[in-house]
Design an enzyme around this catalytic site. Sequence first.
Site, PDB file in Angstrom:
ATOM      1  CB  THR A 191      -0.986   0.014   1.180  1.00 44.46           C
ATOM      2  OG1 THR A 191      -0.281   0.108   2.421  1.00 44.46           O
ATOM      3  CG2 THR A 191      -1.841  -1.244   1.180  1.00 44.46           C
ATOM      4  CG  ASP A 192       4.285   2.162   2.587  1.00 46.31           C
ATOM      5  OD1 ASP A 192       3.464   2.954   3.078  1.00 46.31           O
ATOM      6  OD2 ASP A 192       5.072   1.497   3.280  1.00 46.31           O
ATOM      7  CG  LEU A 193       5.785  -0.171  -2.948  1.00 48.54           C
ATOM      8  CD1 LEU A 193       6.217  -1.546  -3.416  1.00 48.54           C
ATOM      9  CD2 LEU A 193       6.924   0.827  -3.077  1.00 48.54           C
ATOM     10  N   GLY A 196       2.316   5.694  -3.487  1.00 50.65           N
ATOM     11  CA  GLY A 196       3.353   6.457  -4.155  1.00 50.65           C
ATOM     12  C   GLY A 196       3.100   6.584  -5.647  1.00 50.65           C
ATOM     13  CG  MET A 223      -0.874   5.614   2.581  1.00 47.95           C
ATOM     14  SD  MET A 223       0.211   5.122   3.957  1.00 47.95           S
ATOM     15  CE  MET A 223       0.461   3.364   3.602  1.00 47.95           C
TER      16      MET A 223
END
Length: 421
Positions: A191-193, A196, A223
Amino acid sequence: MTTTDDADTDRILDGITVVDLTTFVTGGFATLMLANQGAEVIKVERPGVGDDNRHSGPPFVEPNAEYDGPGRTADDNGESPYFWTINYDKLSVEFNLKTDSGLEALYDLVAEADVVVENFRPGTAERLDVGYDDLREVNEDIVYCSISAFGETGPWSSRPGYDLLVQGTSGIMSVTGPEDGDPVKVGLPQTDLITGMWAAFGVVGSLFRRELTGEGDRIEIGMHDAALPWLTKQAGKAFVGEQPERMGTKDPVLAPYQALPTADGYLNVGCGNQKLWEELCAAIDRPDLAEDDRFASNPDRVANMDELETELAAVFRERPTEEWVDLLADERGLPVGPVYDVPAALDNEQTEARDVIREIDHPALGTVPVIEHPLNYEHADAGFDGAPPLLGEDTEAILQELGYDDAALTRLREEGAIPDA
């Protein structure tokens, strides 16, 4: 990366300057994507500490003892390879934003920039006087991107959040893992990626709009929101009242579409249509499976996945993975492939042929490996040229570009705005 010989090799974001106020992965990956397309990305880091991701490890890599140039590692253990993967081709400055002169230096930097990206918890940027309204006074055309765990509205907006938490709230963990097991986190910061990538997409869209209208903009992204559109087929089931569940490597709407054991590992088998299913049955000398009423159509196979898995696993255990790949993928053109571990994924004939893994010169480490991004343009260039920066290695050079002379730099050091040289 790849261009034609007569292509215009300018990068799409050449001339765009991004001020990166983020830490860890969400904002870091967003600005990494912008750097890959030619933007100059300047990380603003806390003096002596830097981005928290500099401390993510082990493993760490010790710098060359003889290096005596600008910048330094942010951790006594050395440089974090995890940090590298999110910070290629960026510059690093150390500004203490809790000092008036450090904040003024940031304003001078933003005045010459095109984009600011931050991932503070909602309200923090405003308390630090680096919110959108603060920076618009410095540069009214700025594109400003705010990233947080749950966005700036709603009952969860003030909660802190990491990838793990959002994998939970987004439903991803509920459909990941063994069928009868516990919820499982995807083995990378998904979920970070995801966030981003959405953020980089939004920034590029806002830059395009600015070209058309002359106006800057603010992008606000959570997010949790960013992860939900990726549910796709699982959301489709939920929309009609069905409960998506963990299925291991199996798929909720296609069969066979999963990993199956071989004599020495695992093989992914994906039959996206009836023709491929029938060709697979013929290729493995099991035409009877295509004639079996339980497996006659894709809905039948989905309804009888466990029985199908039993039949296919017995066949694929008879040979090693590479033999099946040679027979089915290379000779028959069927959609099967090996399940690699990470070292094998990074080092194989296909990855090498596509020049995805390269090495970049690093001032304190000699060279570091770099994973290139996958965009190959016909009439533009892309890719990383620079190594991930040492902490603060560009502080003085960038301030000098902004017009700070030696006396001004000395004043900033004395006031605690930047570290001692």
